[in-house]
Scaffold this motif. Sequence first.
Motif, mmCIF file in Angstrom:
data_model
loop_
_atom_site.group_PDB
_atom_site.id
_atom_site.type_symbol
_atom_site.label_atom_id
_atom_site.label_comp_id
_atom_site.label_asym_id
_atom_site.label_seq_id
_atom_site.Cartn_x
_atom_site.Cartn_y
_atom_site.Cartn_z
ATOM 1 N N ARG A 194 0.840 -1.212 0.000
ATOM 2 C CA ARG A 194 0.000 0.000 0.000
ATOM 3 C C ARG A 194 0.869 1.254 0.000
ATOM 4 N N ALA A 195 1.976 1.226 0.735
ATOM 5 C CA ALA A 195 2.873 2.388 0.793
ATOM 6 C C ALA A 195 3.478 2.699 -0.578
ATOM 7 N N THR A 196 3.740 1.662 -1.363
ATOM 8 C CA THR A 196 4.283 1.868 -2.709
ATOM 9 C C THR A 196 3.229 2.502 -3.604
ATOM 10 N N LEU A 197 1.987 2.068 -3.478
ATOM 11 C CA LEU A 197 0.912 2.689 -4.254
ATOM 12 C C LEU A 197 0.779 4.159 -3.881
ATOM 13 N N HIS A 198 0.921 4.465 -2.614
ATOM 14 C CA HIS A 198 0.871 5.860 -2.176
ATOM 15 C C HIS A 198 1.967 6.665 -2.879
ATOM 16 N N ARG A 199 3.154 6.104 -2.992
ATOM 17 C CA ARG A 199 4.250 6.787 -3.677
ATOM 18 C C ARG A 199 3.940 6.965 -5.162
ATOM 19 N N VAL A 200 3.315 5.956 -5.779
ATOM 20 C CA VAL A 200 2.909 6.062 -7.184
ATOM 21 C C VAL A 200 1.909 7.198 -7.340
ATOM 22 N N GLU A 201 0.935 7.257 -6.459
ATOM 23 C CA GLU A 201 -0.107 8.286 -6.550
ATOM 24 C C GLU A 201 0.421 9.675 -6.214
ATOM 25 N N LYS A 202 1.590 9.755 -5.628
ATOM 26 C CA LYS A 202 2.263 11.045 -5.386
ATOM 27 C C LYS A 202 3.206 11.395 -6.528
ATOM 28 N N GLY A 203 3.426 10.430 -7.452
ATOM 29 C CA GLY A 203 4.309 10.680 -8.588
ATOM 30 C C GLY A 203 5.779 10.565 -8.239
ATOM 31 N N ASP A 204 6.119 9.648 -7.369
ATOM 32 C CA ASP A 204 7.509 9.453 -6.953
ATOM 33 C C ASP A 204 8.325 8.876 -8.117
ATOM 34 N N PRO A 205 9.328 9.621 -8.606
ATOM 35 C CA PRO A 205 10.109 9.139 -9.747
ATOM 36 C C PRO A 205 11.051 7.994 -9.404
#
Length: 95
Positions: free
Chosen positions: A45-56
Amino acid sequence: MNSKKALILPRYQKIFAGLGENIKLARKRRKLTAEQVAERAGIHRATLHRVEKGDPSVAIGIYFNVLKVLNLEKDFANLANDDKLGRKLQDLDLL
């Protein structure tokens, strides 16, 4: 382990942030929870949060898996598809 952080200029970070926001909106339009998408994409879930924040620094394959869960994998296939500059350079080289 030597971990390198991706160096992204602010103007390009805005592109990543926009992508993340688009992914988040697509998830919400489909009425899927973050937990559901993360589980189906095989990520935390934490990785999805990073995706939804646009983490490069998130691997491009993870972005693809999330898009696949949202039935947006065709959008991924269009990345760098229309290389106008490359074709112009190629044409100039042919002259």
